[in-house]
Design a protein around this motif. Structure first.
Motif, mmCIF file in Angstrom:
data_model
loop_
_atom_site.group_PDB
_atom_site.id
_atom_site.type_symbol
_atom_site.label_atom_id
_atom_site.label_comp_id
_atom_site.label_asym_id
_atom_site.label_seq_id
_atom_site.Cartn_x
_atom_site.Cartn_y
_atom_site.Cartn_z
ATOM 1 N N ALA A 1 0.871 -1.292 -0.170
ATOM 2 C CA ALA A 1 0.042 0.089 -0.036
ATOM 3 C C ALA A 1 0.942 1.328 -0.037
ATOM 4 O O ALA A 1 2.111 1.184 0.678
ATOM 5 N N ARG A 2 0.281 2.154 -0.536
ATOM 6 C CA ARG A 2 1.099 3.611 -0.414
ATOM 7 C C ARG A 2 0.351 4.201 0.772
ATOM 8 O O ARG A 2 -0.906 4.345 0.775
ATOM 9 N N VAL A 3 1.121 4.489 1.621
ATOM 10 C CA VAL A 3 0.439 5.071 2.996
ATOM 11 C C VAL A 3 0.790 6.566 3.290
ATOM 12 O O VAL A 3 1.746 7.071 2.766
ATOM 13 N N VAL A 4 -0.124 7.367 3.522
ATOM 14 C CA VAL A 4 0.132 8.609 4.080
ATOM 15 C C VAL A 4 -0.509 9.124 5.215
ATOM 16 O O VAL A 4 -1.524 8.365 6.005
ATOM 17 N N THR A 5 0.359 9.910 6.081
ATOM 18 C CA THR A 5 0.079 10.317 7.482
ATOM 19 C C THR A 5 -0.134 11.969 7.429
ATOM 20 O O THR A 5 0.434 12.531 6.667
ATOM 21 N N ALA B 1 8.084 8.019 9.213
ATOM 22 C CA ALA B 1 7.506 7.903 7.635
ATOM 23 C C ALA B 1 8.784 7.653 6.800
ATOM 24 O O ALA B 1 8.496 6.942 5.828
ATOM 25 N N ALA B 2 9.850 8.476 6.942
ATOM 26 C CA ALA B 2 10.839 8.567 6.159
ATOM 27 C C ALA B 2 11.701 7.034 5.897
ATOM 28 O O ALA B 2 12.074 6.582 4.989
ATOM 29 N N ARG B 3 11.478 6.286 7.112
ATOM 30 C CA ARG B 3 12.055 4.997 7.227
ATOM 31 C C ARG B 3 11.359 3.787 6.080
ATOM 32 O O ARG B 3 11.895 2.951 5.939
ATOM 33 N N HIS B 4 9.959 4.202 6.208
ATOM 34 C CA HIS B 4 9.078 3.325 5.240
ATOM 35 C C HIS B 4 8.305 3.977 4.031
ATOM 36 O O HIS B 4 7.617 3.195 3.384
ATOM 37 N N GLY B 5 9.230 4.864 3.578
ATOM 38 C CA GLY B 5 8.627 5.625 2.183
ATOM 39 C C GLY B 5 7.198 5.847 2.531
ATOM 40 O O GLY B 5 6.388 6.024 1.340
ATOM 41 N N VAL B 6 6.551 6.564 3.571
ATOM 42 C CA VAL B 6 5.251 7.034 3.641
ATOM 43 C C VAL B 6 5.308 8.523 3.556
ATOM 44 O O VAL B 6 6.196 9.285 3.828
ATOM 45 N N VAL B 7 4.211 8.610 2.971
ATOM 46 C CA VAL B 7 3.944 10.298 2.522
ATOM 47 C C VAL B 7 3.574 11.001 3.753
ATOM 48 O O VAL B 7 2.602 10.742 4.192
ATOM 49 N N VAL B 8 4.115 12.306 3.975
ATOM 50 C CA VAL B 8 3.653 13.096 4.979
ATOM 51 C C VAL B 8 3.038 14.178 4.341
ATOM 52 O O VAL B 8 3.618 15.122 3.904
ATOM 53 N N ALA B 9 1.620 14.360 4.686
ATOM 54 C CA ALA B 9 1.003 15.643 4.407
ATOM 55 C C ALA B 9 1.356 16.799 5.562
ATOM 56 O O ALA B 9 0.792 16.398 6.506
#
Length: 271
Positions: free
Chosen positions: A113-117, A148-156
């Motif tokens: 999944a592409r994840v966003v937080t 988030a950076a460690r897992h490629g998660v997008v941060v809004a």
């Protein structure tokens, strides 16, 4: 973004993701996740959407109760937004909260999944009485960004835009976004994932409004404390959660046009 990239969107979290402040329990809640799903469906009408969030949940509960069901739905897009309920409790451990977030990041991204937080705004500018917990917010934001950076998660980065502390983006209880606030959050996430038609307009300031006098501001604080802070503290002292007896409002992946049955419980809105 190619058409069809996001066809299975699952939202995890607490009351903000459930949609408190945007509608109510009689007419139904909307919220930023519903609004984001609308943006996604405008790109591809084949979208299916599930919302597993339940008000009152702390981050450990979100991980324990929602991560498994989310993985079972095999999302290609997931939003994970949690932490405010943790911030407001006497015992707060930023590392522990961020650890629960990172477990969800790792599991969801590992499943494809592409994840966003999101990051959180300076609560002291929204609720002056909450200034003592400002350092908690800044600490948690820093840890969320690192995880988030460690897992490629997008941060809004909704916590950095000045407009997010505008009172018009918050409901009367100041804990939940208003309909306008929820729409701005949805637009921020849409921009973060570069959804076609999105831009940074969500971060633009609102038109100026009259600044209240000191007396008016003090009176407003007293009214807020009586109407919202007192009852919230009362629930905490009694060990009661606003989410007691509630389940997710949209536990299955459904087309956006499909309306699920109401969540159980009828407790008044709370964090």
């Amino acid at each position: 973004m190619p058409k069809g990239e996001y066809l299975r969107y699952v939202a995890l979290g607490d009351s903000q993701t459930e949609g408190l402040g945007d509608g109510d329990d009689t007419v139904g809640l909307r919220g930023f996740a519903d609004r984001l799903a609308e943006h996604l469906a405008a790109v591809d009408p084949g979208l299916r959407y599930a919302n597993l969030a339940v008000r009152g949940r702390v981050t450990g509960q979100v991980r324990a109760e929602q991560l498994g069901p989310a993985l079972a739905l095999r999302p290609d897009l997931a939003t994970v937004v949690s932490g405010v309920n943790d911030l407001l409790r006497p015992r707060f451990d930023a590392a522990e909260v961020a650890g629960h977030m990172e477990e969800m990041f790792a599991a969801l991204t590992g499943a494809g999944a592409r994840v966003v937080t999101l990051t959180f705004p300076d609560v002291g500018k929204i609720v002056p009485l909450a200034r003592p917990v400002r350092s908690r917010v800044f600490d948690l934001n820093t840890r969320i960004r690192a995880a988030a950076a460690r897992h490629g998660v997008v941060v809004a980065e909704t916590g950095r835009a000045a407009v997010v502390t505008d009172p018009r983006l918050w409901s009367a209880d100041r804990l939940h976004a208003s309909p306008l606030g929820h729409e701005r959050i949805a637009e921020a996430v849409a921009e973060a994932i570069r959804l076609p038609g999105s831009d940074d307009a969500w971060a633009l300031p609102l038109p100026p409004q009259r600044v209240p006098t000191r007396r008016q501001a003090a009176a407003a604080e007293l009214r807020w404390a009586a109407a919202f802070l007192g009852p919230w503290l009362g629930r905490r002292l009694r060990g009661r959660s606003s989410g007691a007896g509630r389940t997710a409002k949209r536990p299955q992946l459904l087309p956006l046009s499909a309306t699920p049955g109401p969540a159980t419980g009828s407790r008044p809105a709370g964090a």
